[in-house]
Design a protein around this motif. Structure first.
Motif, PDB file in Angstrom:
ATOM      1  N   MET A  85      26.425  33.209  15.897  1.00 34.23           N
ATOM      2  CA  MET A  85      25.673  33.035  14.666  1.00 34.23           C
ATOM      3  C   MET A  85      24.491  34.000  14.621  1.00 34.23           C
ATOM      4  O   MET A  85      24.247  34.650  13.613  1.00 34.23           O
ATOM      5  N   ASN A  86      23.758  34.103  15.728  1.00 36.54           N
ATOM      6  CA  ASN A  86      22.610  35.008  15.765  1.00 36.54           C
ATOM      7  C   ASN A  86      23.032  36.456  15.527  1.00 36.54           C
ATOM      8  O   ASN A  86      22.347  37.194  14.808  1.00 36.54           O
ATOM      9  N   SER A  87      24.144  36.857  16.109  1.00 39.90           N
ATOM     10  CA  SER A  87      24.648  38.218  15.906  1.00 39.90           C
ATOM     11  C   SER A  87      24.993  38.448  14.446  1.00 39.90           C
ATOM     12  O   SER A  87      24.656  39.482  13.867  1.00 39.90           O
ATOM     13  N   TRP A  88      25.673  37.487  13.850  1.00 38.58           N
ATOM     14  CA  TRP A  88      26.029  37.605  12.438  1.00 38.58           C
ATOM     15  C   TRP A  88      24.783  37.671  11.568  1.00 38.58           C
ATOM     16  O   TRP A  88      24.690  38.499  10.663  1.00 38.58           O
ATOM     17  N   LEU A  89      23.805  36.806  11.844  1.00 36.50           N
ATOM     18  CA  LEU A  89      22.568  36.811  11.052  1.00 36.50           C
ATOM     19  C   LEU A  89      21.837  38.147  11.192  1.00 36.50           C
ATOM     20  O   LEU A  89      21.291  38.670  10.214  1.00 36.50           O
ATOM     21  N   TYR A  90      21.831  38.698  12.375  1.00 31.36           N
ATOM     22  CA  TYR A  90      21.169  39.976  12.598  1.00 31.36           C
ATOM     23  C   TYR A  90      21.835  41.076  11.774  1.00 31.36           C
ATOM     24  O   TYR A  90      21.172  41.846  11.092  1.00 31.36           O
ATOM     25  N   GLU A  91      23.164  41.121  11.834  1.00 32.70           N
ATOM     26  CA  GLU A  91      23.902  42.136  11.087  1.00 32.70           C
ATOM     27  C   GLU A  91      23.795  41.916   9.584  1.00 32.70           C
ATOM     28  O   GLU A  91      23.559  42.839   8.824  1.00 32.70           O
ATOM     29  N   THR A  92      23.966  40.682   9.142  1.00 34.22           N
ATOM     30  CA  THR A  92      23.940  40.364   7.718  1.00 34.22           C
ATOM     31  C   THR A  92      22.541  40.480   7.156  1.00 34.22           C
ATOM     32  O   THR A  92      22.354  40.896   6.017  1.00 34.22           O
ATOM     33  N   GLY A  93      21.555  40.109   7.946  1.00 33.42           N
ATOM     34  CA  GLY A  93      20.173  40.164   7.483  1.00 33.42           C
ATOM     35  C   GLY A  93      19.778  41.552   7.027  1.00 33.42           C
ATOM     36  O   GLY A  93      18.925  41.707   6.161  1.00 33.42           O
ATOM     37  N   LYS A  94      20.419  42.544   7.585  1.00 34.68           N
ATOM     38  CA  LYS A  94      20.135  43.918   7.195  1.00 34.68           C
ATOM     39  C   LYS A  94      20.751  44.252   5.840  1.00 34.68           C
ATOM     40  O   LYS A  94      20.368  45.214   5.216  1.00 34.68           O
ATOM     41  N   ARG A  95      21.694  43.460   5.413  1.00 31.96           N
ATOM     42  CA  ARG A  95      22.434  43.806   4.203  1.00 31.96           C
ATOM     43  C   ARG A  95      22.178  42.846   3.063  1.00 31.96           C
ATOM     44  O   ARG A  95      21.486  43.188   2.125  1.00 31.96           O
ATOM     45  N   GLU A  96      22.742  41.621   3.135  1.00 34.95           N
ATOM     46  CA  GLU A  96      22.879  40.825   1.939  1.00 34.95           C
ATOM     47  C   GLU A  96      22.334  39.411   1.976  1.00 34.95           C
ATOM     48  O   GLU A  96      22.375  38.746   0.950  1.00 34.95           O
ATOM     49  N   LEU A  97      21.882  38.923   3.057  1.00 34.07           N
ATOM     50  CA  LEU A  97      21.469  37.525   3.128  1.00 34.07           C
ATOM     51  C   LEU A  97      20.169  37.334   2.359  1.00 34.07           C
ATOM     52  O   LEU A  97      19.168  37.988   2.647  1.00 34.07           O
ATOM     53  N   SER A  98      20.207  36.453   1.375  1.00 35.30           N
ATOM     54  CA  SER A  98      19.015  36.197   0.567  1.00 35.30           C
ATOM     55  C   SER A  98      17.999  35.385   1.364  1.00 35.30           C
ATOM     56  O   SER A  98      18.342  34.739   2.358  1.00 35.30           O
ATOM     57  N   SER A  99      16.777  35.412   0.907  1.00 38.29           N
ATOM     58  CA  SER A  99      15.727  34.610   1.561  1.00 38.29           C
ATOM     59  C   SER A  99      16.081  33.138   1.503  1.00 38.29           C
ATOM     60  O   SER A  99      15.892  32.411   2.474  1.00 38.29           O
ATOM     61  N   ASP A 100      16.591  32.686   0.357  1.00 35.19           N
ATOM     62  CA  ASP A 100      16.981  31.280   0.225  1.00 35.19           C
ATOM     63  C   ASP A 100      18.107  30.928   1.183  1.00 35.19           C
ATOM     64  O   ASP A 100      18.115  29.857   1.782  1.00 35.19           O
ATOM     65  N   GLY A 101      19.067  31.833   1.323  1.00 33.93           N
ATOM     66  CA  GLY A 101      20.166  31.595   2.258  1.00 33.93           C
ATOM     67  C   GLY A 101      19.685  31.505   3.691  1.00 33.93           C
ATOM     68  O   GLY A 101      20.108  30.631   4.451  1.00 33.93           O
ATOM     69  N   PHE A 102      18.788  32.396   4.048  1.00 30.69           N
ATOM     70  CA  PHE A 102      18.244  32.384   5.402  1.00 30.69           C
ATOM     71  C   PHE A 102      17.444  31.110   5.651  1.00 30.69           C
ATOM     72  O   PHE A 102      17.566  30.482   6.704  1.00 30.69           O
ATOM     73  N   ILE A 103      16.640  30.705   4.685  1.00 33.06           N
ATOM     74  CA  ILE A 103      15.854  29.470   4.814  1.00 33.06           C
ATOM     75  C   ILE A 103      16.770  28.265   4.951  1.00 33.06           C
ATOM     76  O   ILE A 103      16.544  27.384   5.787  1.00 33.06           O
ATOM     77  N   GLN A 104      17.818  28.219   4.159  1.00 30.96           N
ATOM     78  CA  GLN A 104      18.764  27.105   4.206  1.00 30.96           C
ATOM     79  C   GLN A 104      19.434  27.014   5.582  1.00 30.96           C
ATOM     80  O   GLN A 104      19.542  25.931   6.162  1.00 30.96           O
ATOM     81  N   ILE A 105      19.866  28.144   6.103  1.00 29.76           N
ATOM     82  CA  ILE A 105      20.490  28.163   7.425  1.00 29.76           C
ATOM     83  C   ILE A 105      19.478  27.725   8.491  1.00 29.76           C
ATOM     84  O   ILE A 105      19.788  26.894   9.354  1.00 29.76           O
ATOM     85  N   THR A 106      18.286  28.254   8.418  1.00 34.11           N
ATOM     86  CA  THR A 106      17.249  27.926   9.402  1.00 34.11           C
ATOM     87  C   THR A 106      16.924  26.439   9.398  1.00 34.11           C
ATOM     88  O   THR A 106      16.823  25.812  10.458  1.00 34.11           O
TER      89      THR A 106
END
Length: 95
Positions: A23-44
């Motif tokens: 999950m952390n690897s995916w978040l790191y890779e995706t965070g550079k591209r398309e993950l919205s702030s709301d999406g990141f907050i929701q996951i966190t």
């Protein structure tokens, strides 16, 4: 390590750690591209809730009475670890 929490649960912790790393690897890779702030907050927020649940269940097993641990506690711990692992895998495998 724990004398009160069995080997199955230690194996589940290993599964959880692997899923968390995916999950952390995916978040790191995706965070550079398309993950919205709301999406990141929701996951966190969900991750924090799941982590609280399995830490609480582990501690209850460590300090609970033997009968309770065997009838309720270990099943609760198993469920908390499974739920967290499944969620981490789900997030880690989103493409």
């Amino acid at each position: 390590m724990s004398d009160k929490v069995g080997g199955l649960h230690l194996r589940r912790v290993g599964e959880l750690l692997v899923a968390r790393e995916e999950m952390n690897s995916w978040l790191y890779e995706t965070g550079k591209r398309e993950l919205s702030s709301d999406g990141f907050i929701q996951i966190t927020e969900r991750v924090l809730d799941l982590e609280d649940a399995y830490v609480r269940a582990w501690r209850e097993c460590e300090f609970g009475e033997r009968q309770w641990r065997r009838t309720v506690g270990l099943a609760r711990l198993d469920l908390a670890l499974k739920e967290a692992t499944e969620y981490f895998r789900e997030v880690g495998h989103v493409v």
